[in-house]
Design an enzyme around this catalytic site. Sequence first.
Site, PDB file in Angstrom:
ATOM      1  N   ASP A 100       0.851  -1.189   0.000  1.00 35.37           N
ATOM      2  CA  ASP A 100       0.000   0.000   0.000  1.00 35.37           C
ATOM      3  C   ASP A 100       0.887   1.239   0.000  1.00 35.37           C
ATOM      4  OD1 ASP A 100      -2.754   1.258   0.465  1.00 35.37           O
ATOM      5  OD2 ASP A 100      -1.584   2.069   2.135  1.00 35.37           O
TER       6      ASP A 100
ATOM      7  N   THR B  94      -2.831   6.056  -4.098  1.00 38.45           N
ATOM      8  CA  THR B  94      -1.657   6.831  -3.673  1.00 38.45           C
ATOM      9  C   THR B  94      -0.429   6.499  -4.513  1.00 38.45           C
ATOM     10  OG1 THR B  94      -1.310   5.155  -1.967  1.00 38.45           O
ATOM     11  CG2 THR B  94      -2.396   7.172  -1.290  1.00 38.45           C
TER      12      THR B  94
END
Length: 536
Positions: A63, A96
């Site tokens: 992530d 992101t």
Amino acid sequence: MAQQTGQSYVMREGSQVTRGFEAQTYNIMAAMAVAGAVISTLGPRGMDKMLVDGTGDIVVSNDGATILRKMDIEHPAAKMIVEVAKTQDAEVGDGTTTAVVLAGELLRQAGVLTEKSVHQSSIIKGYLMAAEKALEIVRDMSVEVTAKDTAMLKKIAGTAMTGKDTENAKDFLSDLVVKSVAVTMQKDASGDYYVERENLVFEKKKGGDVTDSQIIEGVLIDKGKVNFQMPSKLENVKVLAMDIGIEAKDTQFDAEFMIKKPGQFKQFADMEDKQIKDQVDKIVKLGVKAVFTTKAIDDLAQHYMAKAGIIGLRRLKTSDVKRVAKATGGSLVTNLDGITPKDIGTAGLIEEITVGDDEMVLVSKCKDKKVTSVILRGTTEHILDEYERGIDDALHAVQNSIKDGKIVPGGAAVEAELSLRLRQYASTVKGKEQLAIEAFAIAMEVIPKALATNAGLSSLDMMIALKNKHGAKDGKNFGLNVYKGKPVDMLKEGVVEPLKLKTQAIQSATEAATMILRIDDILAASQARNPAPGGM
């Protein structure tokens, strides 16, 4: 004092000034280093990063927001790129890595133009024109989705979780996410749907399979009752959520008690016991049968509460106690003397349950049906953390899709279409801005290329195949299927993403790139470390 071409800066001795092309190069290399740190995590077959902090704690994740948050970055320009990730995470909750990689590639392409003597002002103007056109194209590509389209919402959730170690249970977790959203979704004052995240809390428990995870209406507290003599199950009870303890009160100031006779010590102990009993009696008179507090519950208080048939939980997180108050329709109490009927909540059922090897207390059948808990099961802490991150991304993706009512094809279909259409747009623009728009178009290709490379495919072959599809009629929805190793229609494949994910990534990346390009001097104070190329 540093002096260059007639300009001077009065600074402390030891300070350093990096100017012009050298400063821009340092900043671009730093931004590219940040993008390079996360680009290998992109896509369904992206790699994970192991992050070890100063205390030895380990986080394994792909992530982007998590990785950048854990990295110890020092370079000021690199920190600006990290801000892109933070903005993307705050606004969208996902994408992101895409935003950071785009920002890094935009700066790399700008560096190429700078070496060809294209001024930053022209690059910035061209980038802003390209970004505006890109947003227009992306909105053109979007298709509508509604809160009732459960099948599509599951596909959105599945796409958001892809590549986050949730592949073995993606269908199950996607269903869990959509059900959670359906329960917690509300309308704001303007009539837009949103998910109140405070209403939804995950309790992670090691052991069992992920398919043992479940959604439970109400508040789940990861603690058992404080005394085994207290009831384990109560129905239709009054509930008190407190930010005070049930114990003997300390004096406001330091005090010393002089005991001269043996009987005086017993009197003092009896006085403390009476204080505690009086507090419990007040709770009993209110008809309360369940107490949740952030503070302590004295052993004697536990005895009196158990005799009165009251269940108590102590030293809870403030957030948990606030959720109990919200769910039961009460309020957080800070003084037992001033309690009103409005401060007391009600619950249809309170029971102690066993999850794995741990005791937990569930408060359910409450006034506020939107307050929900999820028990998340997994084999290890690292896997549970990654499940939670994947679910969090999926929740944001579904929420944003419902709120905007728009989705776009995934698998880099958007970036491939932007690369083609922006090149066409560049040919209509005069001046050096045309070069910047073309550079922007080239930068878009970094996403499909990264997807291909991370899957062990030839990025060149995949880009050629994608361009052929997008150049044909009705080919705008074709993205890269890394499992099949060829472009496919992503809408038909069910690989879809929220429109806001793409628009925010383009805006954030462009703003960061143009901001860094405007910097032509770096004035480093003497106590600061000299920014080195790519330093982080």
